[in-house]
Design a protein around this motif. Sequence first.
Motif, PDB file in Angstrom:
ATOM      1  N   THR A  99      33.267  17.344  12.336  1.00 48.91           N
ATOM      2  CA  THR A  99      34.122  16.690  11.334  1.00 48.91           C
ATOM      3  C   THR A  99      33.583  16.891   9.926  1.00 48.91           C
ATOM      4  N   GLY A 101      32.587  19.856   8.883  1.00 48.80           N
ATOM      5  CA  GLY A 101      32.956  21.214   8.510  1.00 48.80           C
ATOM      6  C   GLY A 101      31.769  22.154   8.544  1.00 48.80           C
ATOM      7  N   ASP A 137      38.878  20.437  13.193  1.00 51.56           N
ATOM      8  CA  ASP A 137      37.780  19.467  13.091  1.00 51.56           C
ATOM      9  C   ASP A 137      37.768  18.428  14.211  1.00 51.56           C
TER      10      ASP A 137
END
Length: 311
Positions: A99, A101, A137
Motif C-alpha cells: 500500500t 507503493g 496496491d
Amino acid sequence: MKKTGSSVVLPQIILDEVRGLYKKALTDRILTLEKNVNNVNLLLIDSSEYIKTKAINIDQETNTYLEFVKKKLKIRNILPYNNSFLPIISQRAIDRKKTAGIDGQGFRDTLIWLTIKDYALNCQEKQITFISVNTDDFASSDKTQLHESLQTECDEIGIRINYFKTLKEFIENHSVKIDFITYDWIEKNLNYDAVSEAIMDFLNGSEKRSIITWIEYEINEECVGYKAINFESTADTNLSVYEMSDDRLIINLTMEGYSQFEFTIRSDGYWNDDYDYTDRTIEMSTDVIAEITITLIDKKIVDFEVHDFSI
C-alpha cells in the motif's frame, strides 16, 4: 444493503478527495464555459446580445455536492483521521511495504488501509467489505481478492476484510449468498410453534414491569402478576441478513402477532375475612411485536433467539 442492514463507511480522506476532485472539475468547466462565452461574444456586433454567465459559488456548490453524496449513499459513519498512524505510515513507506507503493509514495492508500483495518478491529463483527478499483496496491495478483501480505495482517489481528474491485462485482458475489432468504423461505423453514413458545417464555421472564405497567394503564387497577398463555404470529417484517466472519448467516426478523395474558388484579377496597386485599384473574389480548435473531449454517436454520418485544 437494505436487506443486510448494512451501511457505507467512508474514511475522511476519501471524502476529502471527493471534495477536491469535484471542486477541480467544477472549476475547470466554469472556466471552459466562460472562455466559450467570451469567444461567442467576440463575434457579436450588438453588445446588448452578449451572453452573460451566472456567478457560481464553487465552495458552496462543492459542499452541496458532498451532502448529496452522503444522503444518496446513506453515509452516517465517516472515519476521522488518526494522527497516531503517521509513524506507521512513514515506516511502511521506508520499508516499501504494500500500500506504500514501489517508491514509497502511497501515503493516501496506506492511510485508507490502516483506517479500515482499525475500524474492522473495533466493530462487533470484526469484518467489513472494502471496495476499491486500485488493484495494484490492494489486490492479489489475479485481482480477485485481498493481497496476500494484507490478508496476513488481517489474520494476525483476527479480522476479515472482504475485497472487491467494483460495486458491481460486490453485488453479484454477495447477493448470491442471500438471495434465497425471503419471507416465504423463512415461513417454510422456521419452526413457528417453537418460536411462539420462546416468545411466551420471553414475555414471562423479561421486562415484566413494562407489561404490568401497560395493563395497569389499561384498566386503572393494580396488577400483581401475569402469565402469557399463547402467542399467535400474523406477519413477518423488517427482514435483514448479515454474513458473519465464520460464514454463518444471521437473520434479524420482526415477528408481529398477538398474545393472550392472564393478569392477577388486586382490587383496592375489597377485603376478605383475613383483612387482605382481594385478588382476581382477568384475561386480555394485545398485539405483540417480537424481535427474532435466526442463525443459518449451510442454508439451514440451526438456532433462533428472541431478544426484544413491544406491545
